[in-house]
Enzyme design. Sequence first.
Site, PDB file in Angstrom:
ATOM      1  CB  CYS A  28      -0.951  -0.026   1.190  1.00  0.00           C
ATOM      2  SG  CYS A  28      -0.126  -0.009   2.792  1.00  0.00           S
ATOM      3  CG  HIS A 574      -3.127   6.310   4.966  1.00  0.00           C
ATOM      4  ND1 HIS A 574      -4.323   5.676   5.221  1.00  0.00           N
ATOM      5  CD2 HIS A 574      -2.330   5.374   4.386  1.00  0.00           C
ATOM      6  CE1 HIS A 574      -4.251   4.420   4.833  1.00  0.00           C
ATOM      7  NE2 HIS A 574      -3.049   4.204   4.322  1.00  0.00           N
TER       8      HIS A 574
END
Length: 651
Positions: A28, A574
Amino acid sequence: MALDYAEAAREVLEAIGGSSNIVSAAHCATRLRLVIADDSKVDKAKLDDVVGAKGNFQAAGQLQVIFGTGTVDKVYDEFIKQSGVTAASKAEAKEAAANQGNAFQRAIKVLSDVFVPIIPAIVASGMLMGIMGALSYMGSQGIIALDTTSVWWRIASLINACALGNLQILLGFSAATVFGGNPYLGASLGALLISSDFINAYSASTAIAEGTMVTLDVIPGIYSIDWVGYQGHVIPILVGVWILCFFEKRLHKVIPEMFDLFLTPLLSVSLAAYITILFVGPIFVWLENNILGLLMWLLQVPFGIGYIIIGLIYSPSVVTGLHQMYTAIDVSMLAQYGVTYWLPIASAANIAQGGACLAVALKTHSEKTKSLAVPAGISCLLGITEPAIFGVNLPNMKPFVAGMIGSACGALCCFIFNLAASGTGVTGIFGILLCIAQPLQYIVMFAVAFGVAFGLSSMAYRDKETAAAPAKVAAETAAAADEVRALEAEEKAEAPAADAPKAETIGAPATGTAVALTDVSDPVFASLAMGKGIAVEPKDGKIVSPVDGTVTVVAETGHALGLLSDSGAEILIHIGIDTVELKGEPFTPFTKVGDHVKRGDVLMEADLGAIKEAGKKATTMLVITNTDAYSSVDQLATGEVKAGDAVVATR
C-alpha cells in the site's frame, strides 16, 4: 544517503524464510504486505533490523513491513524481482490473507467483518443505556427527582432500545454485505426472524411456564418446533443470511433478466426463511444456549478460577482478533439473563493494559515512547486498547504480561462481587454506567486491575537501550558514534546545508475533528513509526493540500498522497484506515505527481458514505515522515478544525 532498495528487499526475503514461504505479496502507500505460508520460518529479530524498515506487525493474516511512502514501492519492485513471486493486487492479497488460518479463524474473521460496521450503533445504545440506568438508580434512591412518564424520557427510551432491539436487522444487512448479497434482503430476513407473529424470545420462558407456548409440527409425530422469534440471537441470523446469499447469487445466473427483479428476491428470502426457521435456527439456538451454558459454568468454577482464566486470555485474544466475537457473547447473555457478566471482565482487561502502558510512560526516558504511551494508556481507560497493545505493551512484552496479570486480578474481583453489566458496548471508565447498581464494586475492580498492572509494569519495564550490560552499551555507543560521524561527514560532502527543512506550520487536510495521531486505531500510525502528525475525522470528502509544495505520490488506489513542502517537510496524507482494500472506488483525484499546489488546493475527493458502507473508518492521517529532521513536531489543534487551519508546527 539514499536507501539501498535492493538490500532492503534482500534482507526482508531472508528474514521471512525465502521465496518458498510467500503466498502473496502486495503493498500500500506505506507498507509491504506479505501473506506468509509458515509463520514459524519468519526471523523476527532479522526483520526488525532490515535496512530502512520502520517496524513490522501482523494483522488480518498479513505480515506488514513499514517502509513509508515513496520508499515502499521501490522496495516492493526489488522484492518482486528477487523473490520471483508474481505481484498481487491489494484485493488478491486480502483474499489470500483471508484464506490463511483454519476454519475457526476464518469464522472469527467473518464475525469481525459483520460486527465492526454496526459497533457504533451498539456503543451508542450501550452508552445511553448506562446513562439511563444511572439516572434510574439515582431516582429510585431519592437522589434526584425523575419523571419517567415525560416525553423526554420516553424518546430517550426509544433511542436506548433501538440498536439492541433491532439488532437482527442490522446483522442481516451487515452479513449480506459481507457474504456478497443484497444487504436489503439481508435486513428483510433479519426483520422476518424477529417478527411480532412469533412469541418474543425474551418471553419464551414465561410462555412455557404458563402453558401458552405454541409448538408446530414439521413432520407430524417426529419433528416439531416452538414458534419463538430470534431476539437476542446472533449465529442463526448469520447462517440464515449466508443461505439467502447462496441462493441469491445462483438465481441471478439462471433466472431470465426480465423476471430476475422480483423472482430472485422472492425465492431467496423464502427459501432462506423456511430453511432457517424449520432447521437451521433451532439447531444453532441449541448450540448458542450450550455455549452460553459452558461459559456460565466456567464463570461459576469455585474460587473464581474461571474468571481468572478469562482475564488472563482476554488481551491475547485481542492480538489474535478473537475479541471480535465477544459482542455476540454479551448480546446472548443479555438476552438470556438480562445482564452480561462478560463485559466487566473486558473492562478489567482494558483497564489493566492501560495501567501497564502508563507505567511505561512514567518509566521511559524515550520521548518517542512517552509521547505514544500517555495517550495510548488513556485510550485504554476509555475502552480502546489497540494503540497501547500494538504500539507499547506487546513490543516490550513485559508490560503486556503485567497487563494480563492485572486483568486476571480485576476479573477475580468481578467474581467476588458477582459484577454484571446491564448493557454492552462500553468498557473502561464509562463502563461504570452499565454497572450502576454496583458502582463501588466496579471502582474496586478498576483500582485493582489498574494498580496491579501499573505496579508490575513499573517494576519490570526497562528501556531497551538501558537494559543491556553497561560494557556492551559503551562499546556499541562508541561504534555507533564513529559510524554516525563518518556518515555525517559523507552526507555533508554530498548535500549542502541549505537542504535542511525549515520551520513551518502545516494545515489540516480536511474539515472535521482533529485528534491525536496516537489515538487512531491503525497501530502503524498510532505507534508514530511513520512519524509525528495529526489525524482528522472528516466531515466532508474534500482533501486539501496542507502546504505549498509539490505532489510526490498519488497512490493508484487513491487512498494516500505524498507531498514535499516548499520548506522541506515530507508529508503523507492517508485517507481512511484499510481503505487500500477499496481499490480506489471512493476516491477521485484532482492532482498528479509533479504538480505544484498551494495550501488549500483540493487534492482528492473521497466518498465518505461509500467508505463507511464498506465498514471502514474515514479517519484521515497527516504524517510528517521526515520527523527526525526536526527538533520538534507539535500538534497545534484539537477538536473542530477547517481545512487549511494550522494544526501542526515543525521546528
